[in-house]
Design a protein around this motif. Structure first.
Motif, PDB file in Angstrom:
ATOM      1  N   ALA A 219       1.138  -0.838   0.118  1.00 15.64           N
ATOM      2  CA  ALA A 219       0.473  -0.190  -0.096  1.00 15.64           C
ATOM      3  C   ALA A 219       0.750   1.184   0.147  1.00 15.64           C
ATOM      4  N   PRO A 220       0.116   2.490  -0.694  1.00 15.15           N
ATOM      5  CA  PRO A 220       0.599   3.934  -0.391  1.00 15.15           C
ATOM      6  C   PRO A 220       2.245   4.028   0.830  1.00 15.15           C
ATOM      7  N   PRO A 221       3.122   4.627   1.359  1.00 19.26           N
ATOM      8  CA  PRO A 221       3.378   4.841   2.163  1.00 19.26           C
ATOM      9  C   PRO A 221       1.798   5.769   2.965  1.00 19.26           C
ATOM     10  N   PHE A 222       2.459   5.894   4.584  1.00 12.85           N
ATOM     11  CA  PHE A 222       1.273   6.777   5.275  1.00 12.85           C
ATOM     12  C   PHE A 222       1.790   7.427   5.797  1.00 12.85           C
ATOM     13  N   HIS A 223       1.915   9.310   6.487  1.00 14.85           N
ATOM     14  CA  HIS A 223       2.837  10.019   7.428  1.00 14.85           C
ATOM     15  C   HIS A 223       1.631  10.685   8.246  1.00 14.85           C
ATOM     16  N   THR A 224       2.543  11.201   9.474  1.00 10.51           N
ATOM     17  CA  THR A 224       2.528  11.616  10.448  1.00 10.51           C
ATOM     18  C   THR A 224       3.041  12.560  10.677  1.00 10.51           C
ATOM     19  N   ASP A 225       2.443  13.362  11.616  1.00  9.61           N
ATOM     20  CA  ASP A 225       4.121  13.858  12.134  1.00  9.61           C
ATOM     21  C   ASP A 225       4.108  14.374  13.419  1.00  9.61           C
ATOM     22  N   ALA A 226       4.742  13.980  14.451  1.00  7.97           N
ATOM     23  CA  ALA A 226       4.952  13.654  15.692  1.00  7.97           C
ATOM     24  C   ALA A 226       6.165  14.428  16.575  1.00  7.97           C
ATOM     25  N   ARG A 227       5.853  14.511  18.263  1.00  8.23           N
ATOM     26  CA  ARG A 227       7.299  14.629  19.075  1.00  8.23           C
ATOM     27  C   ARG A 227       8.257  13.463  19.104  1.00  8.23           C
ATOM     28  N   THR A 228       7.085  12.706  19.697  1.00  7.83           N
ATOM     29  CA  THR A 228       7.773  10.998  20.182  1.00  7.83           C
ATOM     30  C   THR A 228       7.790  10.136  19.105  1.00  7.83           C
ATOM     31  N   LEU A 229       8.390   9.337  18.967  1.00  7.86           N
ATOM     32  CA  LEU A 229       8.496   8.274  18.463  1.00  7.86           C
ATOM     33  C   LEU A 229       8.965   7.190  18.896  1.00  7.86           C
ATOM     34  N   THR A 230       7.657   5.760  19.664  1.00 12.02           N
ATOM     35  CA  THR A 230       8.845   4.843  19.863  1.00 12.02           C
ATOM     36  C   THR A 230       8.205   3.685  18.896  1.00 12.02           C
ATOM     37  N   VAL A 231       9.137   2.798  18.673  1.00 14.18           N
ATOM     38  CA  VAL A 231       9.008   1.528  17.391  1.00 14.18           C
ATOM     39  C   VAL A 231       9.672   0.076  18.831  1.00 14.18           C
ATOM     40  N   SER A 232       8.813  -0.962  18.162  1.00 14.93           N
ATOM     41  CA  SER A 232       9.023  -1.890  19.088  1.00 14.93           C
ATOM     42  C   SER A 232       8.896  -3.201  18.548  1.00 14.93           C
TER      43      SER A 232
END
Length: 272
Positions: A219-232
């Motif tokens: 699927a096409p990539p999707f975007h967002t803006d954030a001040r924190t990002l957590t990946v696990s």
């Protein structure tokens, strides 16, 4: 910058070994325009000590992206980034200067050295993780192939392996799109979970927020803006600028708006 300003010029050993002529030119331009103390560290410890002893001198780093990243990392961990702006004269292979050029540092030695003397300070964001690591440019999760700072020396095994790769037809399985089971949260909002594998996540800080892009496999990539990002998720590596880190099972990045200053030309160069 007036002629009476004092500079501490820290010349990275890789730059001295790879392009001594450009280093000489940088020194000549800087010393002609200001009072400059030249520092030639040979080890990371000497590099850190030079930064700690700079006093009121303005800091100028002569080297590549790794030298700039090392400088910002040390000053961030010592909580010294707000003490004064940095300047960079980029010297190195073209592939090792991508971050510097993306930030607006001139491509030629003379232009960069003149920007140190006559430029203006621009405040830049910093992406900081929960282990006190920093990202100046792009963050890729998981790490994607490309130049890194963890390069091993040549060996008979590496040479043979490279030859085999060129002679043997790739297994079709290796040509398939690789996906990863990651849980991605932006400001606490779930963007993707481990039951929906993704090709990866790319991040860049700009304007006080992190621009987060999630890449699904079909699927096409999707975007967002954030001040924190957590990946696990299961053990994964990530690429912060040119440095591959990990493996980790969880990492959180936070945007620090206007966290550091970089001296750049009064008119930023175009991409042409």
């Amino acid at each position: 910058m007036s002629a009476h300003d004092q500079l501490l010029v820290v010349i990275d050993p890789v730059a001295r070994r790879s392009d001594g002529e450009s280093v000489r030119i940088a020194k000549d331009v800087l010393c002609a325009g200001a009072e400059a103390k030249i520092c030639l560290p040979d080890t990371p410890e000497e590099f850190s000590r030079a930064l700690a002893r700079r006093g009121s001198r303005r800091l100028v780093v002569v080297g590549d992206d790794r030298a700039l990243l090392r400088t910002v990392t040390v000053l961030h961990r010592e909580r010294e980034l707000a003490r004064g702006p940095l300047s960079l004269v980029p010297i190195g292979a073209p592939g090792s200067l991508q971050v510097a050029h993306s930030l607006g540092v001139p491509r030629t030695t003379v232009a960069a050295a003149r920007a140190v003397l006559d430029g203006v300070v621009r405040r830049l964001d910093l992406l900081v993780d929960d282990s006190d690591g920093v990202v100046l440019g792009d963050l890729r999760i998981p790490a994607v192939p490309g130049p890194t700072t963890t390069v091993t020396g040549p060996s008979v095994w590496n040479t043979c392996r490279s030859l085999v790769r060129t002679l043997v037809r790739p297994d079709p399985a290796h040509l398939a799109i690789r996906t990863h089971r990651l849980r991605v949260e932006a400001d606490g909002v779930l963007l993707s979970d481990v039951n929906a594998p993704v090709e990866g996540v790319s991040v860049r800080s700009l304007g006080g927020v992190a621009e987060v892009t999630v890449h699904p496999p079909s699927a096409p990539p999707f975007h967002t803006d954030a001040r924190t990002l957590t990946v696990s998720g299961p053990d994964f590596r990530y690429r912060a600028d040119a440095v591959v880190a990990g493996p980790v099972r969880r990492r959180t990045w936070t945007v620090r708006a206007d966290a550091w200053g970089l001296t750049l030309p009064r008119e930023l160069p175009s991409d042409d």
